[in-house]
Design a protein around this motif. Structure first.
Motif, PDB file in Angstrom:
ATOM      1  N   ASN A 124       0.812  -1.219   0.000  1.00 52.08           N
ATOM      2  CA  ASN A 124       0.000   0.000   0.000  1.00 52.08           C
ATOM      3  C   ASN A 124       0.843   1.266   0.000  1.00 52.08           C
ATOM      4  O   ASN A 124       0.350   2.341  -0.331  1.00 52.08           O
ATOM      5  CB  ASN A 124      -0.957  -0.002   1.189  1.00 52.08           C
ATOM      6  N   THR A 125       2.110   1.113   0.394  1.00 47.96           N
ATOM      7  CA  THR A 125       3.051   2.242   0.354  1.00 47.96           C
ATOM      8  C   THR A 125       4.397   1.690  -0.095  1.00 47.96           C
ATOM      9  O   THR A 125       4.634   0.473  -0.024  1.00 47.96           O
ATOM     10  CB  THR A 125       3.260   2.875   1.746  1.00 47.96           C
ATOM     11  N   LEU A 126       5.267   2.591  -0.488  1.00 49.35           N
ATOM     12  CA  LEU A 126       6.602   2.163  -0.919  1.00 49.35           C
ATOM     13  C   LEU A 126       7.315   1.398   0.194  1.00 49.35           C
ATOM     14  O   LEU A 126       8.025   0.419  -0.041  1.00 49.35           O
ATOM     15  CB  LEU A 126       7.402   3.406  -1.335  1.00 49.35           C
ATOM     16  N   LYS A 127       7.067   1.840   1.424  1.00 53.76           N
ATOM     17  CA  LYS A 127       7.717   1.216   2.592  1.00 53.76           C
ATOM     18  C   LYS A 127       7.361  -0.267   2.732  1.00 53.76           C
ATOM     19  O   LYS A 127       8.174  -1.055   3.203  1.00 53.76           O
ATOM     20  CB  LYS A 127       7.271   1.953   3.869  1.00 53.76           C
ATOM     21  N   ASP A 128       6.141  -0.623   2.328  1.00 54.78           N
ATOM     22  CA  ASP A 128       5.715  -2.026   2.447  1.00 54.78           C
ATOM     23  C   ASP A 128       6.657  -2.950   1.694  1.00 54.78           C
ATOM     24  O   ASP A 128       6.799  -4.125   2.034  1.00 54.78           O
ATOM     25  CB  ASP A 128       4.286  -2.214   1.914  1.00 54.78           C
ATOM     26  N   LEU A 129       7.292  -2.413   0.649  1.00 54.44           N
ATOM     27  CA  LEU A 129       8.175  -3.255  -0.155  1.00 54.44           C
ATOM     28  C   LEU A 129       9.403  -3.696   0.640  1.00 54.44           C
ATOM     29  O   LEU A 129      10.029  -4.708   0.319  1.00 54.44           O
ATOM     30  CB  LEU A 129       8.594  -2.522  -1.434  1.00 54.44           C
ATOM     31  N   ASP A 130       9.749  -2.935   1.694  1.00 56.05           N
ATOM     32  CA  ASP A 130      10.904  -3.320   2.515  1.00 56.05           C
ATOM     33  C   ASP A 130      10.662  -4.628   3.252  1.00 56.05           C
ATOM     34  O   ASP A 130      11.587  -5.265   3.723  1.00 56.05           O
ATOM     35  CB  ASP A 130      11.218  -2.209   3.527  1.00 56.05           C
ATOM     36  N   HIS A 131       9.389  -5.018   3.370  1.00 52.90           N
ATOM     37  CA  HIS A 131       9.077  -6.247   4.117  1.00 52.90           C
ATOM     38  C   HIS A 131       8.856  -7.443   3.206  1.00 52.90           C
ATOM     39  O   HIS A 131       8.424  -8.505   3.657  1.00 52.90           O
ATOM     40  CB  HIS A 131       7.831  -6.022   4.986  1.00 52.90           C
ATOM     41  N   VAL A 132       9.139  -7.253   1.917  1.00 47.83           N
ATOM     42  CA  VAL A 132       8.878  -8.345   0.973  1.00 47.83           C
ATOM     43  C   VAL A 132       9.964  -9.412   1.091  1.00 47.83           C
ATOM     44  O   VAL A 132      11.153  -9.106   0.981  1.00 47.83           O
ATOM     45  CB  VAL A 132       8.855  -7.800  -0.478  1.00 47.83           C
ATOM     46  N   PRO A 133       9.586 -10.668   1.337  1.00 47.81           N
ATOM     47  CA  PRO A 133      10.598 -11.724   1.385  1.00 47.81           C
ATOM     48  C   PRO A 133      11.214 -11.946   0.004  1.00 47.81           C
ATOM     49  O   PRO A 133      10.527 -11.794  -1.019  1.00 47.81           O
ATOM     50  CB  PRO A 133       9.815 -12.960   1.834  1.00 47.81           C
ATOM     51  N   SER A 134      12.480 -12.318  -0.032  1.00 43.14           N
ATOM     52  CA  SER A 134      13.157 -12.462  -1.327  1.00 43.14           C
ATOM     53  C   SER A 134      12.523 -13.581  -2.159  1.00 43.14           C
ATOM     54  O   SER A 134      12.632 -13.608  -3.391  1.00 43.14           O
ATOM     55  CB  SER A 134      14.646 -12.722  -1.119  1.00 43.14           C
ATOM     56  N   ALA A 157      11.962  -8.324 -11.305  1.00 43.46           N
ATOM     57  CA  ALA A 157      12.906  -9.400 -11.005  1.00 43.46           C
ATOM     58  C   ALA A 157      13.538  -9.233  -9.618  1.00 43.46           C
ATOM     59  O   ALA A 157      14.065 -10.192  -9.062  1.00 43.46           O
ATOM     60  CB  ALA A 157      13.994  -9.439 -12.071  1.00 43.46           C
ATOM     61  N   SER A 158      13.491  -8.016  -9.067  1.00 48.21           N
ATOM     62  CA  SER A 158      14.197  -7.760  -7.807  1.00 48.21           C
ATOM     63  C   SER A 158      13.465  -6.682  -7.016  1.00 48.21           C
ATOM     64  O   SER A 158      12.587  -5.984  -7.539  1.00 48.21           O
ATOM     65  CB  SER A 158      15.601  -7.253  -8.130  1.00 48.21           C
ATOM     66  N   LEU A 159      13.912  -6.518  -5.760  1.00 50.64           N
ATOM     67  CA  LEU A 159      13.322  -5.481  -4.906  1.00 50.64           C
ATOM     68  C   LEU A 159      13.511  -4.103  -5.532  1.00 50.64           C
ATOM     69  O   LEU A 159      12.591  -3.273  -5.542  1.00 50.64           O
ATOM     70  CB  LEU A 159      13.988  -5.532  -3.528  1.00 50.64           C
ATOM     71  N   GLU A 160      14.691  -3.897  -6.094  1.00 47.85           N
ATOM     72  CA  GLU A 160      14.968  -2.594  -6.702  1.00 47.85           C
ATOM     73  C   GLU A 160      13.989  -2.304  -7.856  1.00 47.85           C
ATOM     74  O   GLU A 160      13.407  -1.222  -7.936  1.00 47.85           O
ATOM     75  CB  GLU A 160      16.401  -2.606  -7.220  1.00 47.85           C
ATOM     76  N   GLN A 161      13.819  -3.318  -8.694  1.00 46.72           N
ATOM     77  CA  GLN A 161      12.871  -3.140  -9.814  1.00 46.72           C
ATOM     78  C   GLN A 161      11.451  -2.915  -9.306  1.00 46.72           C
ATOM     79  O   GLN A 161      10.696  -2.129  -9.864  1.00 46.72           O
ATOM     80  CB  GLN A 161      12.873  -4.390 -10.703  1.00 46.72           C
ATOM     81  N   ALA A 162      11.108  -3.624  -8.224  1.00 45.59           N
ATOM     82  CA  ALA A 162       9.752  -3.486  -7.677  1.00 45.59           C
ATOM     83  C   ALA A 162       9.535  -2.051  -7.191  1.00 45.59           C
ATOM     84  O   ALA A 162       8.481  -1.464  -7.413  1.00 45.59           O
ATOM     85  CB  ALA A 162       9.544  -4.470  -6.538  1.00 45.59           C
ATOM     86  N   LYS A 163      10.567  -1.498  -6.569  1.00 49.17           N
ATOM     87  CA  LYS A 163      10.440  -0.116  -6.066  1.00 49.17           C
ATOM     88  C   LYS A 163      10.266   0.857  -7.221  1.00 49.17           C
ATOM     89  O   LYS A 163       9.400   1.728  -7.187  1.00 49.17           O
ATOM     90  CB  LYS A 163      11.667   0.261  -5.225  1.00 49.17           C
ATOM     91  N   HIS A 164      11.068   0.682  -8.255  1.00 52.29           N
ATOM     92  CA  HIS A 164      10.945   1.562  -9.431  1.00 52.29           C
ATOM     93  C   HIS A 164       9.562   1.425 -10.059  1.00 52.29           C
ATOM     94  O   HIS A 164       8.919   2.415 -10.400  1.00 52.29           O
ATOM     95  CB  HIS A 164      12.022   1.219 -10.476  1.00 52.29           C
ATOM     96  N   ALA A 165       9.135   0.178 -10.200  1.00 58.39           N
ATOM     97  CA  ALA A 165       7.834  -0.070 -10.849  1.00 58.39           C
ATOM     98  C   ALA A 165       6.716   0.552 -10.027  1.00 58.39           C
ATOM     99  O   ALA A 165       5.780   1.146 -10.568  1.00 58.39           O
ATOM    100  CB  ALA A 165       7.608  -1.571 -11.000  1.00 58.39           C
ATOM    101  N   TYR A 166       6.841   0.433  -8.704  1.00 58.50           N
ATOM    102  CA  TYR A 166       5.783   0.985  -7.838  1.00 58.50           C
ATOM    103  C   TYR A 166       5.725   2.503  -7.991  1.00 58.50           C
ATOM    104  O   TYR A 166       4.657   3.089  -8.171  1.00 58.50           O
ATOM    105  CB  TYR A 166       6.048   0.585  -6.382  1.00 58.50           C
TER     106      TYR A 166
END
Ligand code: AMP
Length: 388
Positions: A124-134, A157-166
């Motif tokens: 729901n927020t960008l911060k939520d992505l920090d809790h995503v298991p690999s 493919a990765s947390l970094e990409q997920a953050k950009h996409a979000y």
């Protein structure tokens, strides 16, 4: 609700158009509420109310004519269905539609019934992505609401990409990050459930998607353990929802034969279009019967079938702006081919324009003939015999 009376439909797309055809064939009249002046259903409805789905006056008018209501589109406001429920029978009901409108709510609900869904986490927020298991990478970030046919989805493919996409595509909206499911195939189950809880299930379809949009459905009619499991899960979901109407459940099939729910649709589904030519009762007739409180029809498969979707790309074979009429006469010269076009005036790439059903008592023949259609129309995916 006996034939001759009015049925109310929210939504005006191709599913609504085919609903109108089925209802009218049974002697009903259909009133369609759709804000689009020229939608595929509006042009065949007995009456079209051109207004927003939450227009109080239009809903009132609809309820003055009709005593039973349905929807062809899961994103109509659930509140409108709740309002109509005070004036007549609504199938599906507001609660089921509300659940299907939100991926996160839908997954939580399905899991609560003991049915497996793709591994996921709410974002729901960008911060939520920090809790995503690999373990959720590679994955797909999906808008929780209003996505369909792969829209509102980004593969990451990765947390970094997920953050950009979000940040680029989904910030400010509720989203779900799903782990990529290593499926060996995708299948779907369409069922109809009556007001009395009677449930009938169509033979499952094996589906192949292209760029997130259904391209081909195969219905071999062969029984399998995988199908049995999918049918049982779909029925569990329908019962859990106290569902009334036509429901589709889409599944991923894992290598070990387990099925995992991808999503549900509280309406007839593209992967159920084969029922129009291959089953005793079509999914649209079933929708009419269910909402009218009539006995549900037989879901018996009369012949194996291949369904091919026709997208607007077919009108643009050269990948340029040059529009070319497809050679439908040659397609129709192939035995056992049925053409369904939705009457959309403008062909656009990726736009669903119609579909073709090819039936044959011998599934291999249906596949061969479907591939003749694939050749003529230059469709992106060939039909195949392979199964789990
Ligand atoms: P959807 O709109 O969610 O049905 O997604 C469209 C298509 O994308 C699906 O039919 C799959 O082919 C693919 N897809 C969606 N979610 C996943 C997932 N979690 N894992 C693998 N493929 C997926």
């Amino acid at each position: 609700m006996t034939p001759g009376q009015w049925l109310g439909l929210l939504g005006g797309g191709q599913l609504g158009r085919m609903f109108c055809h089925a209802a009218q064939a049974m002697g009903y009249q259909v009133m369609v509420l759709d804000p689009d002046l020229e939608g595929p259903a509006a042009s065949v409805a007995d009456k079209h109310l051109c207004a927003a789905y939450d227009d109080a006056q239009a809903l009132d008018h609809l309820a003055d004519y009709c005593q039973a209501f349905t929807t062809e589109f899961e994103n109509v406001p659930a509140q409108s269905l709740a309002i109509l429920a005070r004036r007549g029978h609504v199938a599906p009901g507001a609660r089921a539609v509300e659940i299907a409108q939100d991926r996160m709510i839908e997954k939580t609900f399905i899991q609560s019934l003991g049915v497996q869904v793709a591994p996921h986490i709410a974002v729901n927020t960008l911060k939520d992505l920090d809790h995503v298991p690999s373990s959720l990478f590679p994955g797909i970030l999906k808008a929780s609401r209003l996505g369909y046919d792969g829209k509102g989805q980004v593969r990451v493919a990765s947390l970094e990409q997920a953050k950009h996409a979000y940040i680029d595509h989904l910030e400010q909206v509720a989203a779900v990050l799903e782990g990529m499911v290593p499926f060996v195939e995708e299948i779907s189950v369409v069922l109809a459930r009556g007001r009395d809880g009677q449930c009938v299930v169509f033979p499952p379809a094996r589906n192949v998607h292209h760029h997130g949009i259904l391209a081909v459905s195969h219905i071999s009619g062969q029984p399998s353990k995988v199908y049995e499991q999918a049918v049982a899960s779909a029925q569990t979901i329908a019962e859990g929802l106290g569902y009334h109407g036509v429901l589709c459940v889409e599944f991923f099939v894992l290598a070990d034969g387990q099925v995992v729910v991808n999503e549900i649709a509280p309406r007839p589904h593209n992967s159920g279009h084969y029922t129009q030519n291959a089953c005793v009762t079509s999914q649209f007739e079933q929708q009419v019967r269910a909402m009218s409180g009539l006995p549900l029809g037989s879901t018996e498969l009369l012949a194996p079938c291949v369904m091919l979707n026709i997208l607007g790309d077919v009108w643009f074979p050269y990948d340029t702006d040059e529009r070319v009429e497809p050679d439908l006469a040659s397609v129709l010269a192939i035995p056992n081919v049925s053409l369904h076009l939705y009457g959309k005036k403008e062909a656009r790439p990726s736009r669903k324009m119609g579909h073709i059903n090819v039936v044959d008592q011998n599934f291999a023949n249906a596949v061969d003939r479907a591939n003749e259609v694939v050749e003529i129309l230059n469709l992106p995916i060939r039909a195949s015999l392979s199964s789990h």
